[in-house]
Design an enzyme around this catalytic site. Sequence first.
Site, short mmCIF file in Angstrom:
data_model
loop_
_atom_site.label_atom_id
_atom_site.label_comp_id
_atom_site.label_asym_id
_atom_site.label_seq_id
_atom_site.Cartn_x
_atom_site.Cartn_y
_atom_site.Cartn_z
N HIS A 279 1.60 -0.04 -4.88
CA HIS A 279 1.32 1.05 -5.81
C HIS A 279 2.53 1.95 -6.02
O HIS A 279 3.25 2.27 -5.08
CB HIS A 279 0.09 1.87 -5.41
CG HIS A 279 0.21 2.59 -4.11
ND1 HIS A 279 0.75 3.85 -4.02
CD2 HIS A 279 -0.16 2.25 -2.85
CE1 HIS A 279 0.70 4.25 -2.75
NE2 HIS A 279 0.17 3.31 -2.02
N ASP A 291 5.48 4.23 1.69
CA ASP A 291 4.18 4.26 0.97
C ASP A 291 4.38 4.73 -0.45
O ASP A 291 4.36 5.93 -0.69
CB ASP A 291 3.21 5.16 1.73
CG ASP A 291 1.81 5.08 1.18
OD1 ASP A 291 1.53 4.17 0.39
OD2 ASP A 291 0.98 5.94 1.53
N GLU A 325 -2.96 4.92 -6.94
CA GLU A 325 -3.72 4.44 -5.78
C GLU A 325 -4.18 5.59 -4.90
O GLU A 325 -5.28 5.61 -4.37
CB GLU A 325 -2.87 3.46 -4.95
CG GLU A 325 -3.64 2.76 -3.83
CD GLU A 325 -3.66 3.53 -2.51
OE1 GLU A 325 -4.50 3.22 -1.66
OE2 GLU A 325 -2.84 4.45 -2.32
N GLU A 326 -3.29 6.57 -4.74
CA GLU A 326 -3.55 7.62 -3.74
C GLU A 326 -4.70 8.55 -4.11
O GLU A 326 -5.38 9.06 -3.24
CB GLU A 326 -2.29 8.45 -3.50
CG GLU A 326 -1.08 7.68 -2.96
CD GLU A 326 -1.26 7.28 -1.49
OE1 GLU A 326 -2.35 7.49 -0.93
OE2 GLU A 326 -0.29 6.74 -0.92
N ASP A 353 0.94 -2.76 1.09
CA ASP A 353 0.80 -1.30 1.08
C ASP A 353 0.60 -0.81 2.51
O ASP A 353 -0.32 -0.06 2.81
CB ASP A 353 -0.39 -0.89 0.19
CG ASP A 353 -0.55 0.62 0.14
OD1 ASP A 353 0.43 1.33 0.45
OD2 ASP A 353 -1.66 1.09 -0.22
N HIS A 423 2.58 9.69 4.25
CA HIS A 423 2.14 10.90 3.52
C HIS A 423 2.81 12.18 4.02
O HIS A 423 2.25 13.27 3.92
CB HIS A 423 0.61 11.09 3.62
CG HIS A 423 -0.17 9.99 2.97
ND1 HIS A 423 -1.55 9.96 2.96
CD2 HIS A 423 0.23 8.88 2.30
CE1 HIS A 423 -1.97 8.87 2.32
NE2 HIS A 423 -0.91 8.20 1.92
ZN LIG Z 1 -0.22 3.47 0.03
#
Ligand SMILES: [Zn+2]
Length: 456
Positions: A279, A291, A325-326, A353, A423
């Site tokens: 993503h 990510d 996606e998030e 991912d 994140h």
């Molecule tokens: Zn991800």
Amino acid sequence: MKKVALYILIVSFPLIANSQNNDSLKIRRIVNEILTNGTAYENLRQLCKTVGHRVSGSPAYQKAVKLTQAMMQSIKPDTVYLQPCMVPHWERGEKERGWVLTNNKRLFDLELLALGLSEGTGGRGVKAQVVEVTSFQQLHQLGPKGIKDKIVFFNFAMDPTYIRTFQAYGESGVARRNGASQAAKYGAKGVMVRSLASNVDPYPHTGAMRYSDSFPKIPAVAISTLSAERLSSELKKGKPVHAYFRTTSRNLPDVLEYNVIGEIRGSERPEEIITVGGHLDSWDVGEGAHDDGAGCMQSIEVIRSLRALGIKPKRTIRAVLFANEESGGKGADKYFDEAKAKNEKHIFAIESDAGGFTPRGISLDMTPEKEARFKRWHSLLAPYGIQDIYKGGSGADIADLKKIGAALAGFNPDSQRYFDVHHAATDVFEAVSRRELLLSAAVLAAVVWLVSEYGL
Ligand SMILES: [Zn+2]
């Protein structure tokens, strides 16, 4: 001389060549190409350093679309195209502030980030007594009497005994995902969630939360694991502890964005489609390197390597960089809806991912027959680090393709360091190893090539 050598080679070749052997040589070529000439790492550098983080709805995401579209075009697949979709637009706003107080005295500052999709506190912030819980059961037991007008501190530490760290993430992640509404049900004023991180360090980790429409939408933040430890030990002293935090995050109207897709058409069965993807969106801290810049660049690498080697896959291969996606999965929804509407035949999809780390395993979500067939390739992939192929999940962006018959796989690199950076501001290009990123891209390319050659 040359002719003689060629003759000897042709005559003797069948003696050593069975199909496994042949396949292992072809895979070797693909792996060597990627380890020698792979561009995934330099592409990742560009994505991270010229665009940086790219949360859904932001101008940065649009920049990432342009950049990756150009990357795709430069490797000359048969087609490169964009798939439009509307996505949620959430904005963090001003830098968050917060601290812990006892007897109205500021004790220490909190390292914090608003959770994705959460509403802000408003200009004045939230100040209240803190109640710590380590399970939802505890929260329910406290009920309105123990929770009303308080700030609930969800101290759900990741269980260190899981070797696959995603299991701990899934388990402890319930607080981040649903904690706010669960606490609002009993009248809480706000929630603070312990970051989903395997280390104790000063970096807060954000991530998506979701409100239930049945309860007030109270503000929610993640605090660093270090802040969580300090706060917890303060609470253990038995005296009332208060906290203050201020966030200005907000949800705005949806925005038009795109999935970025590059496709090589199959030479023998073009109607059978294989998807490899990651993503393109990220959270709005760090650079979204692991990510999931890594998975996107690896997916492009799969196409690049086959092109560079002049390999014509029998089935159609698509590298897909999914939007959103998030914070909603709208890119995945769009890809699935289109596939269904066009009656496309999706035979296989794999998503990367889980970070750009060294290859370890592949999880399969497919029928037992297909699973058995896939597992026969283990010996071809083992030399490149695949220790295990097992039943399990695939990826958030491809999971729906199962409904139209696709066999699914998840690419699972080593997960020990992923939740140090996931994140958080620490998910930057420098945290990715070129070698590990490329080796995993090579395994993905090998898997995709095998399916394109033999189907499933
Ligand atoms: Zn991800």
